[in-house]
Design an enzyme around this catalytic site. Sequence first.
Site, PDB file in Angstrom:
ATOM      1  N   TYR A   4       0.864  -1.184   0.000  1.00  0.00           N
ATOM      2  CA  TYR A   4       0.000   0.000   0.000  1.00  0.00           C
ATOM      3  C   TYR A   4       0.893   1.223   0.000  1.00  0.00           C
ATOM      4  O   TYR A   4       1.874   1.282   0.759  1.00  0.00           O
ATOM      5  CB  TYR A   4      -0.888  -0.003   1.242  1.00  0.00           C
ATOM      6  CG  TYR A   4      -1.744   1.229   1.422  1.00  0.00           C
ATOM      7  CD1 TYR A   4      -1.447   2.179   2.405  1.00  0.00           C
ATOM      8  CD2 TYR A   4      -2.861   1.452   0.616  1.00  0.00           C
ATOM      9  CE1 TYR A   4      -2.238   3.299   2.585  1.00  0.00           C
ATOM     10  CE2 TYR A   4      -3.658   2.581   0.787  1.00  0.00           C
ATOM     11  CZ  TYR A   4      -3.338   3.500   1.779  1.00  0.00           C
ATOM     12  OH  TYR A   4      -4.127   4.616   1.945  1.00  0.00           O
TER      13      TYR A   4
ATOM     14  N   LYS B 209       5.164   9.593   8.168  1.00  0.00           N
ATOM     15  CA  LYS B 209       5.056   9.087   9.553  1.00  0.00           C
ATOM     16  C   LYS B 209       6.144   9.653  10.471  1.00  0.00           C
ATOM     17  O   LYS B 209       6.081  10.796  10.890  1.00  0.00           O
ATOM     18  CB  LYS B 209       5.030   7.558   9.539  1.00  0.00           C
ATOM     19  CG  LYS B 209       3.791   6.996   8.797  1.00  0.00           C
ATOM     20  CD  LYS B 209       3.794   5.496   8.770  1.00  0.00           C
ATOM     21  CE  LYS B 209       2.757   4.932   7.825  1.00  0.00           C
ATOM     22  NZ  LYS B 209       1.385   4.989   8.334  1.00  0.00           N
TER      23      LYS B 209
ATOM     24  N   ASP C  49       9.429   2.944  -1.168  1.00  0.00           N
ATOM     25  CA  ASP C  49       8.437   3.634  -0.350  1.00  0.00           C
ATOM     26  C   ASP C  49       8.764   3.339   1.116  1.00  0.00           C
ATOM     27  O   ASP C  49       8.403   2.292   1.641  1.00  0.00           O
ATOM     28  CB  ASP C  49       7.024   3.162  -0.710  1.00  0.00           C
ATOM     29  CG  ASP C  49       5.984   3.856   0.147  1.00  0.00           C
ATOM     30  OD1 ASP C  49       4.786   3.614  -0.055  1.00  0.00           O
ATOM     31  OD2 ASP C  49       6.370   4.622   1.056  1.00  0.00           O
TER      32      ASP C  49
HETATM   33  P1  KE4 Z   1      -0.568   8.524   4.323  1.00  0.00           P
HETATM   34  O1  KE4 Z   1      -1.146   9.203   3.085  1.00  0.00           O
HETATM   35  O2  KE4 Z   1      -1.584   7.705   5.075  1.00  0.00           O
HETATM   36  O3  KE4 Z   1       0.202   9.502   5.225  1.00  0.00           O
HETATM   37  O4  KE4 Z   1       0.561   7.509   3.827  1.00  0.00           O
HETATM   38  C1  KE4 Z   1       0.230   6.525   2.877  1.00  0.00           C
HETATM   39  C2  KE4 Z   1       1.236   5.405   2.959  1.00  0.00           C
HETATM   40  C3  KE4 Z   1       2.212   5.305   1.977  1.00  0.00           C
HETATM   41  N1  KE4 Z   1       3.141   4.315   1.999  1.00  0.00           N
HETATM   42  C4  KE4 Z   1       3.159   3.402   3.012  1.00  0.00           C
HETATM   43  C5  KE4 Z   1       4.206   2.332   3.005  1.00  0.00           C
HETATM   44  C6  KE4 Z   1       2.195   3.471   4.049  1.00  0.00           C
HETATM   45  O5  KE4 Z   1       2.226   2.553   5.050  1.00  0.00           O
HETATM   46  C7  KE4 Z   1       1.215   4.486   4.036  1.00  0.00           C
HETATM   47  C8  KE4 Z   1       0.148   4.607   5.100  1.00  0.00           C
HETATM   48  N2  KE4 Z   1       0.059   3.509   5.988  1.00  0.00           N
HETATM   49  C9  KE4 Z   1      -1.236   3.276   6.634  1.00  0.00           C
HETATM   50  C10 KE4 Z   1      -1.021   2.164   7.654  1.00  0.00           C
HETATM   51  N3  KE4 Z   1      -1.011   0.918   7.042  1.00  0.00           N
HETATM   52  C11 KE4 Z   1      -1.814   4.497   7.245  1.00  0.00           C
HETATM   53  C12 KE4 Z   1      -2.954   4.235   8.216  1.00  0.00           C
HETATM   54  C13 KE4 Z   1      -4.244   4.740   7.676  1.00  0.00           C
HETATM   55  O6  KE4 Z   1      -4.516   4.550   6.471  1.00  0.00           O
HETATM   56  O7  KE4 Z   1      -5.014   5.320   8.492  1.00  0.00           O
END
Ligand code: KE4
Length: 430
Positions: A144, A267, A239
């Site tokens: 993801y 993060k 990523d």
């Molecule tokens: P955000 O747009 O949520 O800040 O980041 C997206 C993203 C991109 N790449 C990786 C490897 C990620 O893990 C994420 C976001 N991770 C999720 C947790 N699995 C965020 C939690 C959520 O969606 O509320």
Amino acid sequence: MEMPRSQAAFERAKRVMPGGVNSPVRAFGAVGGTPFFAERGEGAYLYDIDGHRYLDYILSWGSLIWGHAHPEVVRALREAAAKGTSFGTPTELETEMAELVTSLVPSIEVVRMVNSGTEATMSALRLARAYTGRPCVVKFEGCYHGHADSLLVKAGSGVATLGLPDSPGVPAATAETTLTVPYNNLDALAELFTRRGEQIAAVIIEPVAGNMGCVLPEPGYLQGVQDLARRHGALFICDEVMTGFRVALGGAQSRWGLDPDLTTLGKVIGGGLPVGAYGGRREIMALVAPEGPVYQAGTLSGNPLAMAAGLTSLRLLANAAADGLFERLERFGQAVVEAFTEAGRRVGVPVWGSAVGGMFGLFFHAGPVRDYQDARAADKEMYARFFHRMLEHGVALTPSQLEAKFISALHGEAELALTQEAIDAAFASL
Ligand code: KE4
């Protein structure tokens, strides 16, 4: 567990927000029950509005490597806020952050701050398409990278949790430019490059697949992906939104000796405030506006509050890394996995776990869990029961088996003991 105030709060929230939440995974869809509403956090602990205390392994989905309300982060935020929250002009704080990131992650020569991991990956892919003049991108099933249209194809995290193979609303034309192959399978990637190589602008990968529950790359795999991309003129994008500053100070790329063309971050880099970033080789980043023609912008990108929290967190990390913080985090995760597999063996339940740096995964699966197909085969119902038993024993894991669990620098011996006791008690009543 009695949670009257969270139950009422959830009913109220559902009247005015989709599913009562601002991000799907928070709604406990994969584990059932009512999500607890947070009142406050302190160090490794989270307190809900019904007065329960939880040892926290969600940690704002990996953002809080220094736990909740770290005094130095709070102080930095107070000082920054007192001078104004955002100016819409350049500030030196942004330069300090860029200098720190480029010093900690050598493959990043030039970096751009954005406000989320999604913005970071979306922008990196646009840049890769512009730099190579090619239309397609490759991602891996179960990984993801945020919710940009072109990345919601066989995604992990919330999409997997909700069982949406690819989200409605993504135009077919967009989905067609996103090619997916299984994780930990070099042959599949090689075969794809043979067939479509000249159309592929970039390969984007989670170096540790946190969004299918923390699946580790097999030996040589990541180097193989990088080599295949290079050989076919595609950019290699790591990523590291989740793994950056979490599996090592220099991220997963420093552990596995990778040299990505572009890296995305999020993060931890924001210290709990909304920050994402993308960066890499100077000649590629030179294409980004206003230096180059690839447009990307953001009203609050690099804002002083987020920079203050992020800079404080990263500086604390750099000092702590010299004292062995990341090795300590990894030993902690390995001890939790050991307690989990030991308890499963004792009661005869198939379990498998993984741990790297400050993250780990727990699966109700005989193992090994090597890719998305394996991860999805893990027993969801068992995980849901385990999750709620752990909650009853004061431990908040991430509310999905397909989500990694996160450790903070504040998780010490007492927290490990509490976790081990909770695991034993949870299995006893599974
Ligand atoms: P955000 O747009 O949520 O800040 O980041 C997206 C993203 C991109 N790449 C990786 C490897 C990620 O893990 C994420 C976001 N991770 C999720 C947790 N699995 C965020 C939690 C959520 O969606 O509320």
